[in-house]
Design a protein around this motif. Structure first.
Motif, PDB file in Angstrom:
ATOM      1  N   TRP A   1       0.829  -1.469   0.268  1.00 26.96           N
ATOM      2  CA  TRP A   1       0.007   0.030  -0.003  1.00 26.96           C
ATOM      3  C   TRP A   1       1.002   0.876   0.145  1.00 26.96           C
ATOM      4  CZ3 TRP A   1       0.617   4.009   3.591  1.00 26.96           C
ATOM      5  CH2 TRP A   1       0.439   3.985   5.082  1.00 26.96           C
ATOM      6  N   ASP A   2       0.121   2.043  -0.131  1.00 25.49           N
ATOM      7  CA  ASP A   2       1.237   4.026  -0.564  1.00 25.49           C
ATOM      8  C   ASP A   2       0.007   4.677  -0.313  1.00 25.49           C
ATOM      9  OD1 ASP A   2       3.503   5.488  -0.923  1.00 25.49           O
ATOM     10  OD2 ASP A   2       3.341   5.260  -2.775  1.00 25.49           O
ATOM     11  N   LYS A   3      -0.049   5.806   0.122  1.00 26.77           N
ATOM     12  CA  LYS A   3      -0.468   6.834  -0.459  1.00 26.77           C
ATOM     13  C   LYS A   3       0.552   8.475  -0.539  1.00 26.77           C
ATOM     14  CE  LYS A   3       0.885   8.172   4.931  1.00 26.77           C
ATOM     15  NZ  LYS A   3       0.178   8.265   5.751  1.00 26.77           N
ATOM     16  N   SER A   4      -0.793   9.513  -1.232  1.00 28.30           N
ATOM     17  CA  SER A   4       0.312  10.606  -1.462  1.00 28.30           C
ATOM     18  C   SER A   4       1.314  11.395  -0.043  1.00 28.30           C
ATOM     19  CB  SER A   4      -0.834  11.580  -1.320  1.00 28.30           C
ATOM     20  OG  SER A   4      -1.729  11.028  -2.480  1.00 28.30           O
ATOM     21  N   ASP A   5       2.550  11.131  -0.919  1.00 27.16           N
ATOM     22  CA  ASP A   5       3.650  11.832   0.355  1.00 27.16           C
ATOM     23  C   ASP A   5       3.693  13.063   0.718  1.00 27.16           C
ATOM     24  OD1 ASP A   5       5.099   9.363  -1.158  1.00 27.16           O
ATOM     25  OD2 ASP A   5       6.240  10.915  -2.382  1.00 27.16           O
ATOM     26  N   SER A   6       3.030  13.881  -0.025  1.00 23.32           N
ATOM     27  CA  SER A   6       2.098  15.713   1.206  1.00 23.32           C
ATOM     28  C   SER A   6       0.675  15.639   0.620  1.00 23.32           C
ATOM     29  CB  SER A   6       2.977  16.529   0.411  1.00 23.32           C
ATOM     30  OG  SER A   6       2.876  16.217  -0.665  1.00 23.32           O
ATOM     31  N   THR A   7       0.385  16.313   1.419  1.00 19.75           N
ATOM     32  CA  THR A   7      -1.437  16.943   1.094  1.00 19.75           C
ATOM     33  C   THR A   7      -1.670  18.264  -0.424  1.00 19.75           C
ATOM     34  OG1 THR A   7      -0.635  19.038   2.874  1.00 19.75           O
ATOM     35  CG2 THR A   7      -1.723  16.638   3.440  1.00 19.75           C
ATOM     36  N   PHE A   8      -2.600  17.533  -0.482  1.00 19.57           N
ATOM     37  CA  PHE A   8      -3.368  18.576  -1.909  1.00 19.57           C
ATOM     38  C   PHE A   8      -4.309  18.891  -1.654  1.00 19.57           C
ATOM     39  CE2 PHE A   8      -5.588  14.214  -2.638  1.00 19.57           C
ATOM     40  CZ  PHE A   8      -6.671  14.558  -3.365  1.00 19.57           C
ATOM     41  N   THR A   9      -4.997  19.812  -2.477  1.00 17.11           N
ATOM     42  CA  THR A   9      -6.080  21.126  -2.029  1.00 17.11           C
ATOM     43  C   THR A   9      -7.263  20.295  -2.657  1.00 17.11           C
ATOM     44  OG1 THR A   9      -4.670  22.687  -1.122  1.00 17.11           O
ATOM     45  CG2 THR A   9      -6.629  22.994  -2.128  1.00 17.11           C
ATOM     46  N   ILE A  10      -8.318  20.069  -2.563  1.00 18.10           N
ATOM     47  CA  ILE A  10      -9.274  20.104  -3.026  1.00 18.10           C
ATOM     48  C   ILE A  10     -10.494  21.293  -2.670  1.00 18.10           C
ATOM     49  CG2 ILE A  10     -11.636  19.326  -3.445  1.00 18.10           C
ATOM     50  CD1 ILE A  10     -10.611  16.541  -1.781  1.00 18.10           C
ATOM     51  N   LEU A  11     -10.845  22.805  -3.875  1.00 18.17           N
ATOM     52  CA  LEU A  11     -11.657  23.072  -4.237  1.00 18.17           C
ATOM     53  C   LEU A  11     -13.259  23.235  -4.580  1.00 18.17           C
ATOM     54  CD1 LEU A  11      -8.915  25.677  -5.560  1.00 18.17           C
ATOM     55  CD2 LEU A  11      -9.845  25.593  -3.655  1.00 18.17           C
ATOM     56  N   SER A  12     -13.605  24.168  -4.286  1.00 20.79           N
ATOM     57  CA  SER A  12     -15.041  23.601  -4.629  1.00 20.79           C
ATOM     58  C   SER A  12     -15.488  24.596  -5.403  1.00 20.79           C
ATOM     59  CB  SER A  12     -16.299  24.611  -3.625  1.00 20.79           C
ATOM     60  OG  SER A  12     -16.096  23.832  -2.601  1.00 20.79           O
ATOM     61  N   ASN A  13     -16.077  24.464  -7.035  1.00 25.36           N
ATOM     62  CA  ASN A  13     -16.589  24.661  -7.756  1.00 25.36           C
ATOM     63  C   ASN A  13     -17.466  25.341  -8.578  1.00 25.36           C
ATOM     64  OD1 ASN A  13     -16.503  25.459 -10.857  1.00 25.36           O
ATOM     65  ND2 ASN A  13     -17.328  23.014 -11.289  1.00 25.36           N
ATOM     66  N   VAL A  14     -16.567  27.148  -8.107  1.00 27.59           N
ATOM     67  CA  VAL A  14     -17.731  28.240  -8.327  1.00 27.59           C
ATOM     68  C   VAL A  14     -17.733  28.660  -9.804  1.00 27.59           C
ATOM     69  CG1 VAL A  14     -18.426  30.195  -7.005  1.00 27.59           C
ATOM     70  CG2 VAL A  14     -16.897  28.483  -5.096  1.00 27.59           C
ATOM     71  N   THR A  15     -19.382  28.832  -9.973  1.00 28.98           N
ATOM     72  CA  THR A  15     -19.296  29.736 -11.011  1.00 28.98           C
ATOM     73  C   THR A  15     -19.813  30.315 -11.182  1.00 28.98           C
ATOM     74  OG1 THR A  15     -19.884  26.894 -12.646  1.00 28.98           O
ATOM     75  CG2 THR A  15     -20.207  29.045 -13.552  1.00 28.98           C
ATOM     76  N   VAL A  16     -19.722  31.865 -11.139  1.00 26.18           N
ATOM     77  CA  VAL A  16     -20.296  33.159 -11.354  1.00 26.18           C
ATOM     78  C   VAL A  16     -21.003  33.108 -12.878  1.00 26.18           C
ATOM     79  CG1 VAL A  16     -19.928  36.004 -11.543  1.00 26.18           C
ATOM     80  CG2 VAL A  16     -18.261  34.569 -10.791  1.00 26.18           C
ATOM     81  N   THR A  17     -22.846  33.721 -11.944  1.00 22.88           N
ATOM     82  CA  THR A  17     -23.935  33.466 -13.376  1.00 22.88           C
ATOM     83  C   THR A  17     -24.192  35.367 -13.102  1.00 22.88           C
ATOM     84  OG1 THR A  17     -25.165  33.295 -11.871  1.00 22.88           O
ATOM     85  CG2 THR A  17     -24.934  31.502 -13.016  1.00 22.88           C
ATOM     86  N   GLN A  18     -23.908  35.762 -12.533  1.00 25.29           N
ATOM     87  CA  GLN A  18     -24.329  37.459 -12.933  1.00 25.29           C
ATOM     88  C   GLN A  18     -23.540  38.261 -12.303  1.00 25.29           C
ATOM     89  OE1 GLN A  18     -26.573  38.082 -15.392  1.00 25.29           O
ATOM     90  NE2 GLN A  18     -26.477  40.245 -14.560  1.00 25.29           N
ATOM     91  N   PRO A  19     -22.691  39.781 -12.321  1.00 26.81           N
ATOM     92  CA  PRO A  19     -22.745  39.658 -13.904  1.00 26.81           C
ATOM     93  C   PRO A  19     -21.467  38.655 -14.900  1.00 26.81           C
ATOM     94  CG  PRO A  19     -21.487  41.071 -12.173  1.00 26.81           C
ATOM     95  CD  PRO A  19     -22.318  40.483 -11.914  1.00 26.81           C
ATOM     96  N   ASN A  20     -22.006  38.395 -15.616  1.00 31.78           N
ATOM     97  CA  ASN A  20     -20.776  37.161 -16.667  1.00 31.78           C
ATOM     98  C   ASN A  20     -20.156  37.742 -17.628  1.00 31.78           C
ATOM     99  OD1 ASN A  20     -20.382  34.908 -16.340  1.00 31.78           O
ATOM    100  ND2 ASN A  20     -21.248  33.907 -17.453  1.00 31.78           N
ATOM    101  N   GLY A  21     -20.131  39.464 -17.993  1.00 33.41           N
ATOM    102  CA  GLY A  21     -19.788  39.583 -19.242  1.00 33.41           C
ATOM    103  C   GLY A  21     -20.744  40.307 -20.144  1.00 33.41           C
TER     104      GLY A  21
END
Length: 245
Positions: free
Chosen positions: A198-218
């Motif tokens: 067995w093995d695991k990640s040598d160091s931690t990594f990051t999980i970010l939420s997926n945020v979508t801007v809908t207004q204003p959008n351009g």
């Protein structure tokens, strides 16, 4: 009397010269697989027959104990489970447990190839919730057929199952869950031998939420709302004079 003293000194000198340990295997150049067994062999003379046995994965900068005060006259020890790691800089050291100045080390380095090694995520990656990411690993196809995959969001204190068993292919497509954290890790383990393979990640990594801007959008136009302006103050480096009259 002088002859007896000379013979005694000569005997002591010969006895001291005869005290030695010579590692014979692994002694350099071997390629071994992690989580398999290996017989360590050595020759010795004039020793206590109690041995401390160590291995190094960094060419002798540090050593880890395999056996302590192991009693044998045969000069062999069965190393039941080599560590599950990748290193080309491995050495074996055998030491007389009662006279630690008597020892020997493999003449040159040998290699251990891990049976199951996690490759990614392994270097502080940032993965976004909802995206599909490849978990990758190397494995020994002659000993590993199916693997279990898990993830942790608290640096390995607790683990959640990604999949309990899947055929070992070296990669798995994972849809990243919505658990934002900077303390994520992945673990891969062999279904048959999860204790060693067995093995695991040598160091931690990051999980970010997926945020979508809908207004204003351009492309939008907005009218600025300008209210009452404040008092204008001119600033300078001159002394401030207060008029109190």
């Amino acid at each position: 009397m002088k002859k007896l003293l000379l013979f005694a000194l000569l005997a002591i000198s010969m006895s001291s010269m005869a005290q030695n340990i010579v590692v014979t295997s692994p002694n350099g150049g071997e390629v071994l697989s992690g989580c398999t067994s290996k017989t360590i062999t050595w020759t010795s003379s004039g020793v206590s027959n109690y041995f401390n046995i160590y291995y190094s994965t960094d060419n002798g900068s540090s050593y880890i104990a395999i056996a302590t005060s192991y009693n044998t006259t045969a000069g062999t020890f069965t190393w039941l489970a080599l560590p599950n790691l990748n290193s080309t800089n491995c050495l074996i050291k055998v030491v007389d447990a009662l006279s630690t100045n008597i020892s020997d080390v493999s003449n040159s380095t040998f290699t251990i190839n891990g049976s199951l090694i996690l490759l990614s995520p392994n270097n502080g990656q940032i993965w976004i919730t909802g995206t599909t990411q490849n978990i990758t690993y190397s494995y020994n196809s002659s000993s590993v057929s199916n693997v279990k995959l898990e993830y942790s969001t608290d640096n390995g204190i607790n683990w959640s199952t990604i999949i309990s068993s899947t055929a070992a292919t070296g990669a798995y497509s994972w849809v990243v869950p919505d658990f934002p954290t900077t303390q994520a890790r992945i673990k891969v383990s062999d279904i048959v031998d999860p204790g060693c393979r067995w093995d695991k990640s040598d160091s931690t990594f990051t999980i970010l939420s997926n945020v979508t801007v809908t207004q204003p959008n351009g492309g939008e136009n907005y009218q600025a709302n300008v209210g009452t302006q404040g008092t204008m103050i001119n600033m300078s480096n001159a002394p401030l004079l207060l008029n109190t009259g």
